[in-house]
Design a protein around this motif. Sequence first.
Motif, PDB file in Angstrom:
ATOM      1  N   PRO A 279     -42.345 -30.991 -60.405  1.00 20.64           N
ATOM      2  CA  PRO A 279     -42.133 -30.712 -61.830  1.00 20.64           C
ATOM      3  C   PRO A 279     -42.504 -29.268 -62.168  1.00 20.64           C
ATOM      4  O   PRO A 279     -43.438 -28.693 -61.613  1.00 20.64           O
ATOM      5  CB  PRO A 279     -43.082 -31.703 -62.522  1.00 20.64           C
ATOM      6  CG  PRO A 279     -43.239 -32.815 -61.543  1.00 20.64           C
ATOM      7  CD  PRO A 279     -43.206 -32.175 -60.195  1.00 20.64           C
ATOM      8  N   ALA A 280     -41.742 -28.682 -63.101  1.00 21.78           N
ATOM      9  CA  ALA A 280     -41.918 -27.317 -63.606  1.00 21.78           C
ATOM     10  C   ALA A 280     -41.523 -26.248 -62.598  1.00 21.78           C
ATOM     11  O   ALA A 280     -41.520 -25.053 -62.939  1.00 21.78           O
ATOM     12  CB  ALA A 280     -43.338 -27.078 -64.091  1.00 21.78           C
ATOM     13  N   MET A 281     -41.176 -26.613 -61.368  1.00 25.66           N
ATOM     14  CA  MET A 281     -40.720 -25.623 -60.398  1.00 25.66           C
ATOM     15  C   MET A 281     -39.379 -25.060 -60.818  1.00 25.66           C
ATOM     16  O   MET A 281     -38.513 -25.782 -61.310  1.00 25.66           O
ATOM     17  CB  MET A 281     -40.613 -26.269 -59.012  1.00 25.66           C
ATOM     18  CG  MET A 281     -40.122 -25.325 -57.911  1.00 25.66           C
ATOM     19  SD  MET A 281     -39.985 -26.144 -56.298  1.00 25.66           S
ATOM     20  CE  MET A 281     -41.708 -26.304 -55.863  1.00 25.66           C
ATOM     21  N   HIS A 282     -39.159 -23.763 -60.611  1.00 22.34           N
ATOM     22  CA  HIS A 282     -37.884 -23.129 -60.914  1.00 22.34           C
ATOM     23  C   HIS A 282     -36.982 -23.238 -59.682  1.00 22.34           C
ATOM     24  O   HIS A 282     -37.241 -22.602 -58.655  1.00 22.34           O
ATOM     25  CB  HIS A 282     -38.098 -21.662 -61.295  1.00 22.34           C
ATOM     26  CG  HIS A 282     -38.690 -21.499 -62.661  1.00 22.34           C
ATOM     27  ND1 HIS A 282     -38.444 -20.405 -63.461  1.00 22.34           N
ATOM     28  CD2 HIS A 282     -39.501 -22.311 -63.388  1.00 22.34           C
ATOM     29  CE1 HIS A 282     -39.094 -20.536 -64.612  1.00 22.34           C
ATOM     30  NE2 HIS A 282     -39.753 -21.688 -64.582  1.00 22.34           N
ATOM     31  N   VAL A 283     -35.952 -24.044 -59.811  1.00 23.77           N
ATOM     32  CA  VAL A 283     -35.039 -24.318 -58.704  1.00 23.77           C
ATOM     33  C   VAL A 283     -33.695 -23.677 -59.011  1.00 23.77           C
ATOM     34  O   VAL A 283     -33.061 -23.999 -60.027  1.00 23.77           O
ATOM     35  CB  VAL A 283     -34.870 -25.835 -58.486  1.00 23.77           C
ATOM     36  CG1 VAL A 283     -33.933 -26.097 -57.312  1.00 23.77           C
ATOM     37  CG2 VAL A 283     -36.215 -26.496 -58.259  1.00 23.77           C
ATOM     38  N   GLY A 284     -33.266 -22.781 -58.165  1.00 24.92           N
ATOM     39  CA  GLY A 284     -31.968 -22.142 -58.365  1.00 24.92           C
ATOM     40  C   GLY A 284     -30.827 -23.090 -58.046  1.00 24.92           C
ATOM     41  O   GLY A 284     -30.926 -23.917 -57.127  1.00 24.92           O
TER      42      GLY A 284
ATOM     43  N   VAL B 105     -32.372 -23.067 -62.630  1.00 18.76           N
ATOM     44  CA  VAL B 105     -32.006 -21.669 -62.829  1.00 18.76           C
ATOM     45  C   VAL B 105     -30.567 -21.534 -62.345  1.00 18.76           C
ATOM     46  O   VAL B 105     -30.300 -21.570 -61.140  1.00 18.76           O
ATOM     47  CB  VAL B 105     -32.941 -20.726 -62.053  1.00 18.76           C
ATOM     48  CG1 VAL B 105     -32.561 -19.274 -62.319  1.00 18.76           C
ATOM     49  CG2 VAL B 105     -34.388 -20.986 -62.443  1.00 18.76           C
ATOM     50  N   LEU B 106     -29.644 -21.435 -63.278  1.00 18.96           N
ATOM     51  CA  LEU B 106     -28.216 -21.496 -62.962  1.00 18.96           C
ATOM     52  C   LEU B 106     -27.721 -20.093 -62.621  1.00 18.96           C
ATOM     53  O   LEU B 106     -27.539 -19.246 -63.495  1.00 18.96           O
ATOM     54  CB  LEU B 106     -27.464 -22.106 -64.129  1.00 18.96           C
ATOM     55  CG  LEU B 106     -27.877 -23.578 -64.359  1.00 18.96           C
ATOM     56  CD1 LEU B 106     -27.576 -24.035 -65.761  1.00 18.96           C
ATOM     57  CD2 LEU B 106     -27.200 -24.477 -63.354  1.00 18.96           C
ATOM     58  N   ILE B 107     -27.494 -19.852 -61.329  1.00 16.04           N
ATOM     59  CA  ILE B 107     -27.204 -18.520 -60.808  1.00 16.04           C
ATOM     60  C   ILE B 107     -25.703 -18.325 -60.681  1.00 16.04           C
ATOM     61  O   ILE B 107     -25.030 -19.094 -59.978  1.00 16.04           O
ATOM     62  CB  ILE B 107     -27.863 -18.337 -59.430  1.00 16.04           C
ATOM     63  CG1 ILE B 107     -29.374 -18.604 -59.523  1.00 16.04           C
ATOM     64  CG2 ILE B 107     -27.593 -16.943 -58.878  1.00 16.04           C
ATOM     65  CD1 ILE B 107     -30.062 -18.668 -58.173  1.00 16.04           C
ATOM     66  N   PRO B 108     -25.146 -17.303 -61.326  1.00 17.27           N
ATOM     67  CA  PRO B 108     -23.710 -17.034 -61.155  1.00 17.27           C
ATOM     68  C   PRO B 108     -23.431 -16.477 -59.763  1.00 17.27           C
ATOM     69  O   PRO B 108     -24.127 -15.554 -59.317  1.00 17.27           O
ATOM     70  CB  PRO B 108     -23.416 -15.967 -62.228  1.00 17.27           C
ATOM     71  CG  PRO B 108     -24.611 -15.944 -63.121  1.00 17.27           C
ATOM     72  CD  PRO B 108     -25.767 -16.402 -62.300  1.00 17.27           C
TER      73      PRO B 108
ATOM     74  N   LEU C 178     -35.347 -12.537 -61.472  1.00 20.56           N
ATOM     75  CA  LEU C 178     -35.595 -12.706 -62.904  1.00 20.56           C
ATOM     76  C   LEU C 178     -35.930 -14.151 -63.261  1.00 20.56           C
ATOM     77  O   LEU C 178     -36.697 -14.409 -64.186  1.00 20.56           O
ATOM     78  CB  LEU C 178     -34.373 -12.243 -63.704  1.00 20.56           C
ATOM     79  CG  LEU C 178     -34.066 -10.741 -63.686  1.00 20.56           C
ATOM     80  CD1 LEU C 178     -32.749 -10.463 -64.403  1.00 20.56           C
ATOM     81  CD2 LEU C 178     -35.195  -9.944 -64.330  1.00 20.56           C
ATOM     82  N   GLY C 179     -35.333 -15.083 -62.539  1.00 21.22           N
ATOM     83  CA  GLY C 179     -35.545 -16.497 -62.857  1.00 21.22           C
ATOM     84  C   GLY C 179     -36.754 -17.114 -62.192  1.00 21.22           C
ATOM     85  O   GLY C 179     -37.051 -18.288 -62.434  1.00 21.22           O
ATOM     86  N   GLY C 180     -37.457 -16.359 -61.370  1.00 19.51           N
ATOM     87  CA  GLY C 180     -38.642 -16.903 -60.708  1.00 19.51           C
ATOM     88  C   GLY C 180     -38.327 -18.071 -59.799  1.00 19.51           C
ATOM     89  O   GLY C 180     -39.106 -19.036 -59.711  1.00 19.51           O
TER      90      GLY C 180
ATOM     91  N   LEU D 129     -39.145 -25.991 -71.276  1.00 14.25           N
ATOM     92  CA  LEU D 129     -38.051 -25.242 -70.667  1.00 14.25           C
ATOM     93  C   LEU D 129     -37.267 -26.142 -69.727  1.00 14.25           C
ATOM     94  O   LEU D 129     -37.843 -26.846 -68.883  1.00 14.25           O
ATOM     95  CB  LEU D 129     -38.608 -24.041 -69.902  1.00 14.25           C
ATOM     96  CG  LEU D 129     -37.593 -23.133 -69.196  1.00 14.25           C
ATOM     97  CD1 LEU D 129     -36.679 -22.465 -70.221  1.00 14.25           C
ATOM     98  CD2 LEU D 129     -38.318 -22.088 -68.348  1.00 14.25           C
ATOM     99  N   ALA D 130     -35.924 -26.133 -69.871  1.00 14.10           N
ATOM    100  CA  ALA D 130     -35.071 -26.976 -69.035  1.00 14.10           C
ATOM    101  C   ALA D 130     -34.161 -26.153 -68.130  1.00 14.10           C
ATOM    102  O   ALA D 130     -33.930 -26.511 -66.978  1.00 14.10           O
ATOM    103  CB  ALA D 130     -34.220 -27.891 -69.909  1.00 14.10           C
ATOM    104  N   PHE D 131     -33.635 -25.029 -68.658  1.00 16.73           N
ATOM    105  CA  PHE D 131     -32.670 -24.228 -67.920  1.00 16.73           C
ATOM    106  C   PHE D 131     -32.944 -22.745 -68.128  1.00 16.73           C
ATOM    107  O   PHE D 131     -33.497 -22.340 -69.152  1.00 16.73           O
ATOM    108  CB  PHE D 131     -31.239 -24.512 -68.396  1.00 16.73           C
ATOM    109  CG  PHE D 131     -30.864 -25.968 -68.390  1.00 16.73           C
ATOM    110  CD1 PHE D 131     -30.518 -26.606 -67.214  1.00 16.73           C
ATOM    111  CD2 PHE D 131     -30.862 -26.698 -69.566  1.00 16.73           C
ATOM    112  CE1 PHE D 131     -30.186 -27.948 -67.207  1.00 16.73           C
ATOM    113  CE2 PHE D 131     -30.524 -28.032 -69.582  1.00 16.73           C
ATOM    114  CZ  PHE D 131     -30.182 -28.665 -68.397  1.00 16.73           C
ATOM    115  N   ILE D 132     -32.526 -21.965 -67.156  1.00 17.24           N
ATOM    116  CA  ILE D 132     -32.462 -20.521 -67.310  1.00 17.24           C
ATOM    117  C   ILE D 132     -31.036 -20.094 -67.005  1.00 17.24           C
ATOM    118  O   ILE D 132     -30.487 -20.406 -65.939  1.00 17.24           O
ATOM    119  CB  ILE D 132     -33.459 -19.800 -66.378  1.00 17.24           C
ATOM    120  CG1 ILE D 132     -34.901 -20.093 -66.822  1.00 17.24           C
ATOM    121  CG2 ILE D 132     -33.207 -18.295 -66.373  1.00 17.24           C
ATOM    122  CD1 ILE D 132     -35.961 -19.439 -65.954  1.00 17.24           C
TER     123      ILE D 132
END
Length: 1003
Positions: free
Chosen positions: A502-507, A531-534, A545-547, A614-617
């Motif tokens: 939980p709370a981990m930033h996953v690309g 973290v939604l990466i284009p 930037l998204g950690g 926070l849900a998305f970046i």
Amino acid sequence: MGRRVGGFVALDTDVVAESVRRLVATAQNGLEVLRYGGLDPGAPSSPHQVVERTSMYRLRRYFPNSDTASSGIPVVLVPPMMVSAEVYDVTRDAGAVGTLHEMGLDPWVVDFGSPDQEEGGWKRTLTDHILALDEVVDHVRSYTGRDVHLGGYSQGGMFCYQVAAYRRSRGIASLITFGSPVDTLAALPFGIPEILATRSADFLADHVFNRLSITGWMARTGFQLLDPVKTVRSRIDFLRQLHDREALLPREPQRRFLDDEGWVAWSGPAVAEVLRQFIAHNRMVSGGFVINDRAVTLADITCPVLAFVGEVDDIGQPLAVRGIRKAAPRAEVYEYTLRAGHFGLVVGTVASQQTWPAVGEWVQWREGIGDRPVGMATMAVPDPEADHGTGVSIASRVTHTVATLADVGTEVGKGVTDLAVGAVRGARGLTGEAVRALPRLARLGQIQPRTRISVGSLLSEVGRKNPHRECFIFEDRVYTFEAVNRRIDNVVLGLVDSGVRPAMHVGVLMDVRPSAMAAVAAISRIGAVSVLIPPGPDVAEAVRLGGVEKIVTDPENLDSAVATGLPALVLGGGDVRDLDVDPDADVVDLERLDISGVQLPGWYVPDPGLARELAFILFNGSGDTLSVRRVTNYRWALSAFGTATAASLGRGDTMYCLAPLHHSSGLLVSFGGALAGGARIALSRGLDPSQFSDEVHRYGVTVVTYTWSMMREVLDSPSLHIDAIHPIRLFIGSGMPPGLWRRTLERFEPARVLEFYASTEGNVVLANVSGAKIGSKGRPLPGSADVRLAAYDAATGRLVEDERGFVREAQDGEVGLLLGRPGPSASVLSTVMRGVFEAGDMWVSTDFLFRRDADGDYWLLDNRRAVIPTHHGPVFSQIVADVLDSIPRVDIAVAYGITVGGTDIAVAACTLRENKAPTAAEITAAFDAIPPDERPDLVHVVRDIPLGPSYRPSADALRERGLPTPTVRTWYLDPGTGTYKRFTKAVAAEWKAATAGTSTGAR
């Protein structure tokens, strides 16, 4: 009768004898009816042989030993689910099979039997019936060596349409239907309001027929109750003539069929599918109905069609039957209109004298051995207004029932009916909107900072309530919520086993595919942040930037993921594939991971996300301008329920998601709106104009999502074959240029465009719901944040203050910075401005400049950081591009700033449609719409304008070229006259000389 004799009346012996005879005949005939259910007409049924027998059907071939069996043209007849196969052979001399045989054809009949007498019959589904017919067509073709003329009565005709679409007309010479509705909501039986019918159908499908089937006696009783007066009258007539056997015998087969022998049971699952797909969602017309987990559309029917229409048919109403013309635009569609009710189309005097002879003539005509049937006409596209909302004209109704309702006048009836239809339509529209909108807005209002709401929880919620509802379509396959949630739970096991917490930033670095949606939902279910990466050159910077700590990727983007040096978890592409990667790379193939032994840890709680968390970046811009946009669960829910409300999304909708999830339109509008509105999601592997038309019809797409100039690719494609008959009702997205907006409306009439503006932070959502003002972003959406427009001086980049030091609110037509008030569930991650308009107030800036018109609609000018400073004042790039794009000859446009001799100037560039340049006068007239100081200094035509991943036009490459070269397609603004003139080399030299050594500051 008698004569008087001595005060007494002597009865005539003949009269007495006649009375006795009638009494005896009545008793004898009555006893026969009681013992055998009716009188024996003495006419045998037509001979037939069962040539194929399965648990689903028996395939009958009639007159198997005749010459027509070896040389005749095969005609296969299909009964409805509730009527026995004998409907086509009620009387041998006047029935369907007998008439067709006499005309030299080879009649076949499909007998589905009765589910209550067949093994597994109560579990039959709609798919079972269609697959059975699919087999039947192949069997008959194998026996006869010829393509089949396939015909069906009522629901049997619907089956024929569906199997023809499923087979894409392969092996079918023609379709013949009798009172078979297609556009079921265009004319519901007996004037039932649409909202009542759709809601009732959904309820019955989900809560009644999943537990209950319909027996034969229930089907018979229901049919008789549709016209109780006629039923009672026919029984009284039968009793009154019971003494006259000769008078009763000609009609006895029909009476026995209707009163008892003609009705069979319906299986509950099959009824539920029919109600759900073809009444609640009307997918015979829109397309996208599901057969064998495959999306199917009647638009794939290419064989000729003959539809028999009953002028007084209250079940298969004419307007509903004529819906086939709209649903199958590639087929030749004809109609044959009869003055008959629903049953009279196939059984009785009218059927024997007109219907079946016309069918025989049709088959012969299509086979090139006869003339076109007299009375047959090309079917026109139905007009609901002209048909009084039903297709059964008032005159026909009055004429048909004049014996019962002799004193009903046609004009009075017409006036009353028109009034009733109008009232029902108006109430239906208002009620439908309210029923859908109010619960969604109420739910938004109930969300508090600690409310549990997330993508994962909403998917779980719908899956629990309706596990068998269709969630999305991809590559012609349909996936239910049950299957989707099972997939998500399996991905959760793989992610947890790979160390996601939980709370981990996953690309998430993936193209458009179902696995991308599963990955985002699984990350949400764990309580981590997606973290939604284009995809593209900015992957490494987005990861920084998204950690990002780990990356979920698909095989196509695996190399980019591995290049970041982070652990890569591969999802999608199936489990039979090889990943060609460095063996030293930290890569886990989730598709091959054995999750059978994975135990969920004690900390795991499914869907723990709270509204405030926070849900998305997401990311905006590219290169040096790449920036982070943080989205909370509440912000996602706001867009989801707001989109569903503004677009009036319902379970009958299918949303075509062209935008990837890494774009806000894909995540917040497409995925979120469809999920909140109960609509299906149709996924496509990115924008493929060559597939657009086929997928729209096959999936039954009613709503198309877009970003920026995406629709330009579709409209310019030579493979686009959308005509006036299409299922799309709405385009929804953001950034569509005004010119493209107009082109889209013209090409897809009567569809509308719903343009959104949504701040990623600040919870501000504007929507142009009416679509009346092309280019406007509309007004604040109910449920979104309160908004204010703060007066803004674009020249200095400062808010305008009043004498007390508070910010002044912008007036109508004045430039202002759009602010949103943070609510109780707003993002705690946003930078809050305090004491803006009054002491103690709090606002969040959207960073975008707008003007508000006198009607309260907002018009986007620019991002405040992108305003172009010039020697004559600030120029707003977005409004300049919109004005230039509104010129019909312009394709797409951008505006940007450059420096010439130390002076900043505004330049507008455009590409052309059909290489036809606008004139200087047209350009001048277009820019009259904005103040002189805000007009660009130069306008020029370029060969191409690059588009970003979201199809947003980019000016970066043009800006780097500097001052445009003087050509016949370059114009400058003459400050003296306020008009645009040709930009020549001499003018360019004057500019450089006049601006040398001066400067207005940085661009």
